[in-house]
Write an enzyme that holds these catalytic residues in place. Structure first.
Site, PDB file in Angstrom:
ATOM      1  N   CYS A  22       5.727  -1.203  -4.470  1.00 18.16           N
ATOM      2  CA  CYS A  22       4.957  -1.291  -3.220  1.00 18.16           C
ATOM      3  C   CYS A  22       5.793  -1.292  -1.938  1.00 18.16           C
ATOM      4  O   CYS A  22       6.340  -0.266  -1.550  1.00 18.16           O
ATOM      5  CB  CYS A  22       4.028  -2.498  -3.289  1.00 18.16           C
ATOM      6  SG  CYS A  22       2.709  -2.432  -2.033  1.00 18.16           S
ATOM      7  N   GLU A  81      -0.012  -1.286  -8.892  1.00 20.86           N
ATOM      8  CA  GLU A  81       0.591  -2.609  -8.726  1.00 20.86           C
ATOM      9  C   GLU A  81      -0.386  -3.711  -9.170  1.00 20.86           C
ATOM     10  O   GLU A  81      -1.568  -3.660  -8.828  1.00 20.86           O
ATOM     11  CB  GLU A  81       0.958  -2.825  -7.252  1.00 20.86           C
ATOM     12  CG  GLU A  81       1.728  -4.128  -7.003  1.00 20.86           C
ATOM     13  CD  GLU A  81       2.057  -4.323  -5.532  1.00 20.86           C
ATOM     14  OE1 GLU A  81       1.445  -3.639  -4.686  1.00 20.86           O
ATOM     15  OE2 GLU A  81       2.914  -5.179  -5.239  1.00 20.86           O
ATOM     16  N   LYS A 122       9.973  -6.739  -7.624  1.00 20.53           N
ATOM     17  CA  LYS A 122       9.775  -6.243  -6.253  1.00 20.53           C
ATOM     18  C   LYS A 122      10.853  -6.828  -5.354  1.00 20.53           C
ATOM     19  O   LYS A 122      10.975  -8.053  -5.235  1.00 20.53           O
ATOM     20  CB  LYS A 122       8.381  -6.678  -5.796  1.00 20.53           C
ATOM     21  CG  LYS A 122       7.908  -6.141  -4.466  1.00 20.53           C
ATOM     22  CD  LYS A 122       6.405  -6.467  -4.302  1.00 20.53           C
ATOM     23  CE  LYS A 122       5.817  -5.913  -3.038  1.00 20.53           C
ATOM     24  NZ  LYS A 122       4.328  -6.010  -3.033  1.00 20.53           N
TER      25      LYS A 122
END
Lengths: 401, 401
Positions: free
Chosen positions: A251, A126, A214
């Site tokens: 994530c 990430e 995300k």
């Protein structure tokens, strides 16, 4: 910081102390089944070159094979994927030029090693961003969200389509015939200069296939990411590559089973989970979540974590009553790959750079769907109805008393 | 059947071979954190009686404490829960009366031991049914769904409200001040005599609080349950007991994250997962799924599996091309409890009867919700919208190419 120094990895301790005849059974219980290792030392000529690079440049390299059953009407769909975990190189006080040179060398050598193993798809961690032309403090982007500061960190944000990191990845993709997943901090100039946490997917011909954002943003411990960007607005796209259908769950999205589910529903066969997470916070969750997603959705998952510790120039607090400090905590690496049958590879080191390579037969996804029948028995119509009720302000839980 | 005989449990191998200073760290990596053991031998007088019962009657007993932080405005909400795994007792060819007596003794002794530890809530394994007045082949109900036969197996089905197993549990509940979760095979006389896979929840005052039905029905390997009953039609009820809000996710429902989710949304603080699953099929999935559910939903989960092997009088096939056989496979026990912070107890044995007792502070659920924020960041409105689209016949996956 006992958890950093005591143990290189769970696997290393097991191998050292447990007798062979029981180790096999322990590994079956922990990892699902015995996977074939890719013979890195001697059998595959290309990979011995990779091992030499790894030894020379001090990164770990591990390889596994995930087989599927033979089918009459489909040929095996073998894909080789690689996931990379790496630390920053020089202290943050070193001259920028030296830092830059150091990270070029590190990533260049890792990608070169990966390419010699005939890898088809690679995913970085990430916000792995290389720093090309922004005024930056560190060579690869540090995970600076703990600071809640603006400059210099927001200068790492760049265009997903035309930024320098994407340009660099396009070069690599063409050079090595590699699909590249490049998680960056995106600056969205078309929409008011807002920032997103984004992964860019680049085809092996060097075309930007698209990007994904995300979907779930943490507000936990030092992870003050909601200061920087909002929840993704691109849904759950899946990318058709030459080597299979892939998606990226960035994530904190790994904590949300519905997020994983939607990538599966949209057809993903491999879902990459580039992450940045520290030992005190999430290590008990790490081996569970991406593996559960592989099981629940009958696809492969690739869990990638940063490694090492990052120190920031100005101190910050963690909302836990403890004194201000300059270090985020220890990113514990431990990247691994899980399969739809519940098996998984061993993990990379908790403390050092590494690359994990897996030969995957994507036919396993549909085979496992046919065996376990999780899709057939999923009752999505029931849950569509349930969630419609739940999101109503008038919702009342079904409580019997 | 190497997996049955080689290893009593993963934990036993680790304890035997790994040096103390590393074992602690290995357990942190595997189980999340070091839990306090309930001192079973000497410190708690009531529990030493339980240990004596366990030794005398040859069942394993393990106990753990899951603490929460101190709060100013809420007192600790400590609850003691117990989960039971047990095999059948006598061979299926023994006289029914002898079999019945044997299982009475076994379950009676386990419940007595549990009660001496001031237990508040107990859950038995899936279809644990005692046989009182039906013509049955085995004393506790065997998991006979592999056979696809009707008699005698369907004779185990009984009323959830007025059946003999519920009557027996009501007695136990009153006698020991215990909330009892009793998973049975339900005969639904009000709706055309259909059969359901049901769990009855009985309060500590002996009142039937209600029932819940298995929402997802397997068609996998020997688990031909769809021959016997359909998907549950009671939704995802949560039961308000004197000791906290509980729910029951029966067996195969553990593979479905949306099922776990709905119990959480309806307010469950502990979700029991009474199961019956065999080693060749699901053992790699077992430590992952219930634990992932605890993490994703900020509640406790109690994963309970049968133990032992069950042999049936008539042979059956498994849809895998292998010869007909009379044995289902090895139910591998390994029952465990997981907490919302990602930690878990060790597991019970893979081969013997046992009871696992845990002192839980339910305040941990909300504390973890506040720390991790998974509910706040869950975006259920997004997923309600997604699922509405997905269940449409016109749905097209979001595929970029």
């Amino acid at each position: 910081m006992a958890e950093i120094t005591n143990i290189e990895s769970l696997e290393s301790v097991l191998e050292k102390h447990i007798p062979d005849e029981q180790l096999k059974e322990v590994k079956r219980l922990l990892f699902g089944k015995e996977l074939k290792y890719i013979t890195l030392i001697s059998k595959l000529e290309l990979c011995s070159a990779a091992v030499e690079l790894a030894q020379k440049h001090s990164f770990e390299i591990k390889g596994y094979v995930f087989d599927a059953q033979y089918e009459q009407l489909r040929i095996a769909r073998e894909v080789t994927v690689a996931i990379v975990q790496h630390s920053i190189v020089l202290p943050t006080t070193a001259a920028i030029e030296k830092q830059r040179k150091a990270i070029y060398e590190k990533i260049g050598n890792i990608v070169k090693a990966v390419a010699t193993c005939n890898t088809n798809i690679i995913c970085f961690q990430e916000c792995w961003i290389l720093c090309f032309d922004s005024i930056c403090f560190e060579p690869a982007m540090p995970f600076a969200f703990c600071t809640r500061e603006n400059l210099p960190w927001k200068e790492f944000a760049e265009s997903a389509e035309n930024g320098p990191t994407t340009a660099f990845c396009i070069q690599l993709a063409k050079m090595y015939n590699l699909v590249i997943i490049s998680p960056i901090l995106e600056r969205d100039e078309l929409h008011g200069d807002v920032i997103w946490n984004t992964a860019v997917v680049i085809s092996n011909t060097g075309k930007v296939l698209g990007k994904t954002r995300k979907n779930h943003i943490p507000r936990v411990g030092d992870f003050n990411e909601s200061t920087y960007y909002m929840e993704g607005n691109l849904g759950h796209p899946v990318f058709q590559t030459e080597f299979g259908k892939i998606a990226v769950n960035i994530c904190y999205g790994r904590h949300h089973p519905q997020n994983w589910m939607m990538y599966g529903i949209n057809g993903a066969e491999i879902v990459f989970n580039p992450s940045a997470t520290v030992s005190g916070l999430s290590e008990p969750l790490w081996p569970i979540e991406a593996r559960n997603a592989a099981i629940a959705n009958s696809y492969f998952t690739c869990a990638i974590n940063r490694v090492g510790s990052e120190t920031f120039p100005n101190e910050f607090t963690s909302g836990d009553g403890k004194p201000a400090h300059n270090t985020f905590g220890h990113f514990y690496g431990s990247s691994y790959i899980a399969a739809p049958d519940g098996s998984r590879s061993e993990g990379l080191s908790r403390v050092s750079d590494g690359v994990l390579i897996a030969k995957i037969d994507l036919n396993l996804c549909r085979q496992i769907k046919d065996i376990w029948g999780f899709r057939m028995t999923q009752r999505l119509d029931l849950y569509a109805k349930c969630l419609n009720e739940v999101v109503s302000p008038d919702f009342k839980p079904l409580l019997k008393q």
